[in-house]
Design an enzyme around this catalytic site. Structure first.
Site, PDB file in Angstrom:
ATOM      1  N   ASP A  48       1.721  69.853  92.139  1.00 60.70           N
ATOM      2  CA  ASP A  48       1.718  71.231  92.618  1.00 60.70           C
ATOM      3  C   ASP A  48       1.050  72.063  91.521  1.00 60.70           C
ATOM      4  O   ASP A  48       1.129  71.710  90.342  1.00 60.70           O
ATOM      5  CB  ASP A  48       3.156  71.705  92.849  1.00 60.70           C
ATOM      6  CG  ASP A  48       3.221  73.166  93.229  1.00 60.70           C
ATOM      7  OD1 ASP A  48       2.628  73.531  94.250  1.00 60.70           O
ATOM      8  OD2 ASP A  48       3.851  73.944  92.484  1.00 60.70           O
ATOM      9  N   ASP A 106       8.016  71.891  90.905  1.00 64.28           N
ATOM     10  CA  ASP A 106       9.110  72.594  90.238  1.00 64.28           C
ATOM     11  C   ASP A 106       9.825  73.611  91.120  1.00 64.28           C
ATOM     12  O   ASP A 106      10.854  74.138  90.741  1.00 64.28           O
ATOM     13  CB  ASP A 106       8.578  73.326  88.997  1.00 64.28           C
ATOM     14  CG  ASP A 106       7.738  74.540  89.360  1.00 64.28           C
ATOM     15  OD1 ASP A 106       6.958  74.445  90.329  1.00 64.28           O
ATOM     16  OD2 ASP A 106       7.861  75.583  88.683  1.00 64.28           O
ATOM     17  N   ASP A 139       8.836  72.808  96.966  1.00 69.96           N
ATOM     18  CA  ASP A 139       8.348  71.467  96.618  1.00 69.96           C
ATOM     19  C   ASP A 139       9.393  70.387  96.962  1.00 69.96           C
ATOM     20  O   ASP A 139       9.057  69.200  97.010  1.00 69.96           O
ATOM     21  CB  ASP A 139       8.041  71.366  95.113  1.00 69.96           C
ATOM     22  CG  ASP A 139       6.904  72.280  94.692  1.00 69.96           C
ATOM     23  OD1 ASP A 139       5.975  72.455  95.496  1.00 69.96           O
ATOM     24  OD2 ASP A 139       6.942  72.809  93.579  1.00 69.96           O
TER      25      ASP A 139
END
Length: 329
Positions: free
Chosen positions: A16, A215, A219
Protein backbone atom coordinates in the site's frame (compact mmCIF):
# COMPACT_ATOMS: atom_id res chain seq x y z
CA UNK A 1 5.02 -21.06 12.25
CA UNK A 2 2.55 -21.16 9.35
CA UNK A 3 3.60 -17.68 8.21
CA UNK A 4 7.27 -18.68 8.16
CA UNK A 5 6.44 -21.80 6.18
CA UNK A 6 4.52 -19.79 3.58
CA UNK A 7 6.78 -16.73 3.26
CA UNK A 8 9.60 -18.57 1.46
CA UNK A 9 7.16 -19.47 -1.35
CA UNK A 10 6.20 -15.83 -2.05
CA UNK A 11 6.81 -14.45 -5.53
CA UNK A 12 4.88 -11.15 -5.26
CA UNK A 13 4.86 -8.37 -2.66
CA UNK A 14 2.12 -5.71 -2.81
CA UNK A 15 2.72 -2.45 -0.92
CA UNK A 16 0.00 0.00 0.00
CA UNK A 17 1.37 3.49 -0.71
CA UNK A 18 0.25 5.96 1.96
CA UNK A 19 1.76 5.26 5.38
CA UNK A 20 3.52 2.12 4.16
CA UNK A 21 5.90 3.11 1.36
CA UNK A 22 5.52 6.76 2.34
CA UNK A 23 5.75 8.42 5.74
CA UNK A 24 2.02 9.12 5.73
CA UNK A 25 2.68 12.75 6.67
CA UNK A 26 1.77 14.65 3.47
CA UNK A 27 2.30 18.40 3.15
CA UNK A 28 0.58 21.04 1.01
CA UNK A 29 3.08 22.21 -1.61
CA UNK A 30 0.95 24.31 -4.03
CA UNK A 31 -2.44 26.00 -4.21
CA UNK A 32 -4.06 27.13 -7.46
CA UNK A 33 -7.17 29.33 -7.26
CA UNK A 34 -9.73 29.18 -10.06
CA UNK A 35 -12.63 31.32 -11.29
CA UNK A 36 -13.25 34.15 -8.81
CA UNK A 37 -11.84 32.36 -5.77
CA UNK A 38 -8.58 33.39 -4.06
CA UNK A 39 -5.95 31.01 -2.68
CA UNK A 40 -7.05 31.97 0.82
CA UNK A 41 -10.69 31.14 -0.03
CA UNK A 42 -9.71 27.74 -1.41
CA UNK A 43 -7.61 26.90 1.65
CA UNK A 44 -10.19 28.22 4.15
CA UNK A 45 -13.12 26.29 2.70
CA UNK A 46 -11.07 23.14 2.14
CA UNK A 47 -9.54 23.11 5.64
CA UNK A 48 -12.88 23.91 7.30
CA UNK A 49 -14.56 21.05 5.45
CA UNK A 50 -11.75 18.70 6.53
CA UNK A 51 -11.94 19.62 10.23
CA UNK A 52 -13.74 16.41 11.21
CA UNK A 53 -11.93 14.19 8.69
CA UNK A 54 -9.16 11.80 9.75
CA UNK A 55 -7.62 11.35 6.29
CA UNK A 56 -3.87 12.21 6.06
CA UNK A 57 -4.50 14.53 3.09
CA UNK A 58 -7.13 16.40 5.10
CA UNK A 59 -4.75 16.79 8.03
CA UNK A 60 -2.16 18.28 5.65
CA UNK A 61 -4.69 20.86 4.41
CA UNK A 62 -5.67 21.81 7.97
CA UNK A 63 -2.02 22.11 8.99
CA UNK A 64 -1.34 24.47 6.06
CA UNK A 65 -4.33 26.64 7.00
CA UNK A 66 -3.14 26.93 10.59
CA UNK A 67 0.37 27.83 9.43
CA UNK A 68 -1.21 30.54 7.28
CA UNK A 69 -3.22 31.72 10.32
CA UNK A 70 -6.54 31.26 8.54
CA UNK A 71 -9.58 31.08 10.81
CA UNK A 72 -11.55 27.87 10.25
CA UNK A 73 -15.28 27.26 10.58
CA UNK A 74 -17.13 24.19 11.81
CA UNK A 75 -18.50 22.12 8.91
CA UNK A 76 -22.11 20.96 8.80
CA UNK A 77 -23.62 17.89 7.11
CA UNK A 78 -20.16 16.37 6.70
CA UNK A 79 -20.07 13.32 4.45
CA UNK A 80 -17.06 11.16 3.60
CA UNK A 81 -17.33 9.66 0.11
CA UNK A 82 -15.07 6.63 0.36
CA UNK A 83 -12.36 6.56 -2.30
CA UNK A 84 -13.37 9.94 -3.74
CA UNK A 85 -13.30 12.71 -1.13
CA UNK A 86 -15.65 14.61 1.15
CA UNK A 87 -18.67 16.92 1.04
CA UNK A 88 -19.68 19.45 3.70
CA UNK A 89 -21.44 22.74 4.28
CA UNK A 90 -19.16 25.62 5.36
CA UNK A 91 -20.40 29.16 5.92
CA UNK A 92 -23.72 28.16 4.33
CA UNK A 93 -22.08 27.07 1.06
CA UNK A 94 -21.61 23.59 -0.31
CA UNK A 95 -17.96 22.42 -0.45
CA UNK A 96 -16.71 19.40 -2.39
CA UNK A 97 -13.13 18.24 -1.87
CA UNK A 98 -11.52 15.24 -3.51
CA UNK A 99 -10.27 13.68 -6.73
CA UNK A 100 -11.24 14.67 -10.27
CA UNK A 101 -13.75 11.83 -10.56
CA UNK A 102 -15.77 13.19 -7.63
CA UNK A 103 -16.26 16.56 -9.29
CA UNK A 104 -16.91 15.03 -12.70
CA UNK A 105 -19.61 12.79 -11.20
CA UNK A 106 -21.29 15.94 -9.85
CA UNK A 107 -21.22 17.48 -13.36
CA UNK A 108 -18.72 20.18 -12.34
CA UNK A 109 -16.54 21.42 -15.20
CA UNK A 110 -12.86 21.08 -14.23
CA UNK A 111 -11.01 20.41 -17.52
CA UNK A 112 -9.18 23.76 -17.36
CA UNK A 113 -8.30 23.10 -13.73
CA UNK A 114 -6.96 19.61 -14.57
CA UNK A 115 -4.76 21.21 -17.22
CA UNK A 116 -3.37 23.65 -14.66
CA UNK A 117 -2.67 20.79 -12.25
CA UNK A 118 -1.04 18.54 -14.86
CA UNK A 119 2.48 19.19 -13.58
CA UNK A 120 1.52 18.11 -10.06
CA UNK A 121 0.88 14.51 -11.05
CA UNK A 122 4.10 14.38 -13.07
CA UNK A 123 5.98 15.44 -9.93
CA UNK A 124 4.34 12.72 -7.84
CA UNK A 125 2.05 15.14 -5.99
CA UNK A 126 -1.61 14.37 -5.32
CA UNK A 127 -4.03 17.03 -6.64
CA UNK A 128 -7.04 17.67 -4.41
CA UNK A 129 -9.79 19.50 -6.30
CA UNK A 130 -12.06 21.98 -4.53
CA UNK A 131 -15.54 23.04 -5.63
CA UNK A 132 -17.62 25.73 -3.91
CA UNK A 133 -21.35 25.87 -4.58
CA UNK A 134 -21.06 23.48 -7.53
CA UNK A 135 -18.31 25.52 -9.22
CA UNK A 136 -14.62 24.62 -9.51
CA UNK A 137 -12.70 26.84 -7.07
CA UNK A 138 -9.17 25.53 -7.15
CA UNK A 139 -6.76 22.68 -6.60
CA UNK A 140 -4.44 21.92 -3.71
CA UNK A 141 -1.28 19.86 -4.36
CA UNK A 142 -0.27 17.53 -1.55
CA UNK A 143 2.97 15.57 -1.50
CA UNK A 144 4.00 12.65 0.68
CA UNK A 145 7.63 11.57 0.95
CA UNK A 146 9.01 8.05 0.80
CA UNK A 147 10.31 6.40 3.95
CA UNK A 148 14.09 6.20 4.09
CA UNK A 149 13.96 2.40 3.90
CA UNK A 150 11.53 2.10 0.95
CA UNK A 151 13.97 2.26 -1.99
CA UNK A 152 16.49 -0.07 -0.36
CA UNK A 153 13.80 -2.59 0.66
CA UNK A 154 12.29 -2.69 -2.85
CA UNK A 155 15.74 -3.21 -4.34
CA UNK A 156 16.47 -6.13 -1.98
CA UNK A 157 13.10 -7.76 -2.68
CA UNK A 158 13.82 -7.62 -6.40
CA UNK A 159 17.20 -9.26 -5.82
CA UNK A 160 15.37 -12.06 -4.00
CA UNK A 161 13.43 -12.60 -7.23
CA UNK A 162 10.10 -11.15 -6.07
CA UNK A 163 7.79 -8.93 -8.11
CA UNK A 164 7.03 -5.69 -6.25
CA UNK A 165 3.70 -3.89 -6.84
CA UNK A 166 2.39 -0.60 -5.46
CA UNK A 167 -1.34 -0.34 -4.67
CA UNK A 168 -2.92 3.11 -4.33
CA UNK A 169 -6.02 5.19 -4.84
CA UNK A 170 -3.99 7.88 -6.62
CA UNK A 171 -4.45 8.48 -10.33
CA UNK A 172 -2.11 6.65 -12.69
CA UNK A 173 0.31 9.53 -13.36
CA UNK A 174 0.80 10.38 -9.68
CA UNK A 175 1.12 6.71 -8.76
CA UNK A 176 3.68 6.00 -11.47
CA UNK A 177 5.76 9.03 -10.47
CA UNK A 178 5.90 7.85 -6.85
CA UNK A 179 6.53 4.23 -7.88
CA UNK A 180 9.43 5.34 -10.07
CA UNK A 181 11.02 7.07 -7.06
CA UNK A 182 10.69 3.84 -5.06
CA UNK A 183 12.06 1.67 -7.89
CA UNK A 184 8.74 -0.13 -8.44
CA UNK A 185 7.81 -1.13 -11.99
CA UNK A 186 4.19 -2.27 -11.61
CA UNK A 187 1.44 -0.05 -10.23
CA UNK A 188 -2.22 -0.65 -9.40
CA UNK A 189 -3.65 2.91 -9.41
CA UNK A 190 -7.11 4.34 -8.69
CA UNK A 191 -8.05 1.39 -6.46
CA UNK A 192 -10.93 2.16 -4.11
CA UNK A 193 -10.46 1.00 -0.48
CA UNK A 194 -13.10 -1.72 -0.79
CA UNK A 195 -11.49 -3.03 -3.99
CA UNK A 196 -8.04 -3.71 -2.52
CA UNK A 197 -8.98 -7.23 -1.54
CA UNK A 198 -10.20 -7.93 -5.10
CA UNK A 199 -6.81 -6.89 -6.52
CA UNK A 200 -5.13 -9.42 -4.23
CA UNK A 201 -7.59 -12.10 -5.37
CA UNK A 202 -6.79 -11.32 -9.02
CA UNK A 203 -3.08 -11.83 -8.40
CA UNK A 204 -3.77 -15.12 -6.61
CA UNK A 205 -5.96 -16.22 -9.54
CA UNK A 206 -2.86 -15.78 -11.72
CA UNK A 207 -1.17 -18.44 -9.57
CA UNK A 208 0.94 -16.00 -7.56
CA UNK A 209 1.85 -16.34 -3.90
CA UNK A 210 1.15 -12.85 -2.58
CA UNK A 211 2.27 -10.86 0.45
CA UNK A 212 0.32 -7.69 1.23
CA UNK A 213 2.00 -4.93 3.25
CA UNK A 214 -0.26 -2.25 4.75
CA UNK A 215 -1.06 -0.18 7.81
CA UNK A 216 -4.61 1.16 7.57
CA UNK A 217 -8.14 0.05 8.41
CA UNK A 218 -9.00 -0.31 4.73
CA UNK A 219 -5.96 -2.57 4.23
CA UNK A 220 -7.26 -5.17 6.71
CA UNK A 221 -9.38 -7.26 4.26
CA UNK A 222 -6.48 -7.39 1.78
CA UNK A 223 -4.05 -8.35 4.56
CA UNK A 224 -6.36 -11.19 5.57
CA UNK A 225 -6.81 -12.34 1.95
CA UNK A 226 -3.10 -12.39 1.06
CA UNK A 227 -1.08 -15.58 1.50
CA UNK A 228 0.98 -13.61 4.02
CA UNK A 229 -0.32 -10.33 5.48
CA UNK A 230 2.37 -8.01 6.84
CA UNK A 231 1.24 -5.05 8.96
CA UNK A 232 3.23 -1.99 9.96
CA UNK A 233 3.32 -1.94 13.77
CA UNK A 234 2.76 1.81 13.88
CA UNK A 235 -0.48 1.38 11.88
CA UNK A 236 -4.03 0.68 13.04
CA UNK A 237 -4.95 -2.12 15.45
CA UNK A 238 -7.35 -3.58 12.87
CA UNK A 239 -4.53 -3.98 10.33
CA UNK A 240 -2.27 -5.59 12.94
CA UNK A 241 -5.02 -8.05 13.97
CA UNK A 242 -5.70 -9.02 10.34
CA UNK A 243 -2.04 -9.65 9.51
CA UNK A 244 0.15 -12.74 9.90
CA UNK A 245 3.35 -10.80 10.56
CA UNK A 246 3.71 -7.43 12.29
CA UNK A 247 6.77 -5.22 11.80
CA UNK A 248 7.20 -3.69 15.26
CA UNK A 249 9.64 -1.00 14.08
CA UNK A 250 7.57 -0.02 11.05
CA UNK A 251 10.75 -0.28 8.95
CA UNK A 252 10.18 -1.86 5.52
CA UNK A 253 13.53 -3.64 5.80
CA UNK A 254 11.53 -5.94 8.07
CA UNK A 255 9.63 -7.25 5.02
CA UNK A 256 12.93 -8.38 3.49
CA UNK A 257 14.05 -9.82 6.82
CA UNK A 258 10.81 -11.80 7.29
CA UNK A 259 11.18 -13.44 3.87
CA UNK A 260 14.89 -14.13 4.42
CA UNK A 261 14.12 -15.62 7.85
CA UNK A 262 11.50 -17.87 6.26
CA UNK A 263 13.99 -19.07 3.63
CA UNK A 264 16.63 -19.76 6.31
CA UNK A 265 14.13 -21.55 8.54
CA UNK A 266 12.94 -23.85 5.75
CA UNK A 267 16.57 -24.53 4.77
CA UNK A 268 17.40 -25.51 8.37
CA UNK A 269 14.29 -27.73 8.58
CA UNK A 270 15.37 -29.59 5.43
CA UNK A 271 18.92 -29.99 6.78
CA UNK A 272 17.57 -31.34 10.08
CA UNK A 273 15.28 -33.79 8.29
CA UNK A 274 18.20 -35.02 6.18
CA UNK A 275 20.48 -35.66 9.16
CA UNK A 276 17.68 -37.23 11.23
CA UNK A 277 16.84 -39.63 8.38
CA UNK A 278 20.54 -40.27 7.75
CA UNK A 279 21.23 -41.28 11.37
CA UNK A 280 18.16 -43.48 11.59
CA UNK A 281 18.65 -45.04 8.17
CA UNK A 282 22.24 -45.95 9.06
CA UNK A 283 21.85 -46.62 12.79
CA UNK A 284 18.71 -48.77 13.01
CA UNK A 285 19.96 -51.57 10.67
CA UNK A 286 23.30 -51.66 12.54
CA UNK A 287 21.51 -51.82 15.87
CA UNK A 288 19.39 -54.66 14.44
CA UNK A 289 22.58 -56.63 13.67
CA UNK A 290 22.86 -56.31 9.90
CA UNK A 291 26.70 -56.27 10.13
CA UNK A 292 26.99 -59.30 12.43
CA UNK A 293 26.79 -62.07 9.76
CA UNK A 294 29.56 -60.39 7.71
CA UNK A 295 31.88 -58.76 10.26
CA UNK A 296 30.69 -60.03 13.64
CA UNK A 297 29.89 -56.48 14.73
CA UNK A 298 27.10 -55.76 17.18
CA UNK A 299 26.20 -52.24 18.31
CA UNK A 300 26.49 -51.85 22.07
CA UNK A 301 23.38 -50.16 23.51
CA UNK A 302 25.64 -47.50 25.07
CA UNK A 303 26.92 -46.50 21.63
CA UNK A 304 23.38 -46.60 20.25
CA UNK A 305 22.24 -44.18 23.00
CA UNK A 306 25.22 -41.90 22.34
CA UNK A 307 24.48 -41.88 18.62
CA UNK A 308 20.83 -41.07 19.30
CA UNK A 309 21.81 -38.23 21.62
CA UNK A 310 24.33 -36.91 19.08
CA UNK A 311 21.59 -36.93 16.45
CA UNK A 312 19.36 -34.77 18.66
CA UNK A 313 22.21 -32.45 19.64
CA UNK A 314 23.26 -31.93 16.00
CA UNK A 315 19.69 -31.07 14.97
CA UNK A 316 19.20 -28.61 17.86
CA UNK A 317 22.65 -27.05 17.31
CA UNK A 318 21.91 -26.57 13.62
CA UNK A 319 18.59 -24.87 14.49
CA UNK A 320 20.28 -22.54 16.98
CA UNK A 321 22.31 -21.06 14.12
CA UNK A 322 19.17 -19.07 13.30
CA UNK A 323 19.78 -17.01 16.45
CA UNK A 324 22.86 -15.54 14.78
CA UNK A 325 20.84 -14.23 11.83
CA UNK A 326 21.04 -10.43 11.73
CA UNK A 327 17.50 -9.43 10.89
CA UNK A 328 15.48 -6.24 11.14
CA UNK A 329 11.95 -7.22 12.16
Amino acid sequence: GESLETAHKLDTVVFDKTGTLTKGEPEVTDIIAFNSSSEEDVLRFAASAEKVSEHPLGEAVIKKAKESQIALHEPKNFKAIEGYGIEAEVENVNVLLGNAKLLKDRKIEIMDLIEKAKNFTQEGKTPVYVAINKQAAGVIAVADTLKESSVQSVEKLKKLGLEVIMLTGDNRQTAQAMAKKAGIDRVMPEVLPQDKVNEIKKLQAEGKKVAMVGDGINDAPALAQADVGIAIGSGTDVAVEASDITLIKGDLQGVVSAIELSKRTIRVIKQNLFWAFFYNTAGIPIAAGILYPFFGILLNPIFASAAMAFSSVSVVSNSLRLRRAKLNI
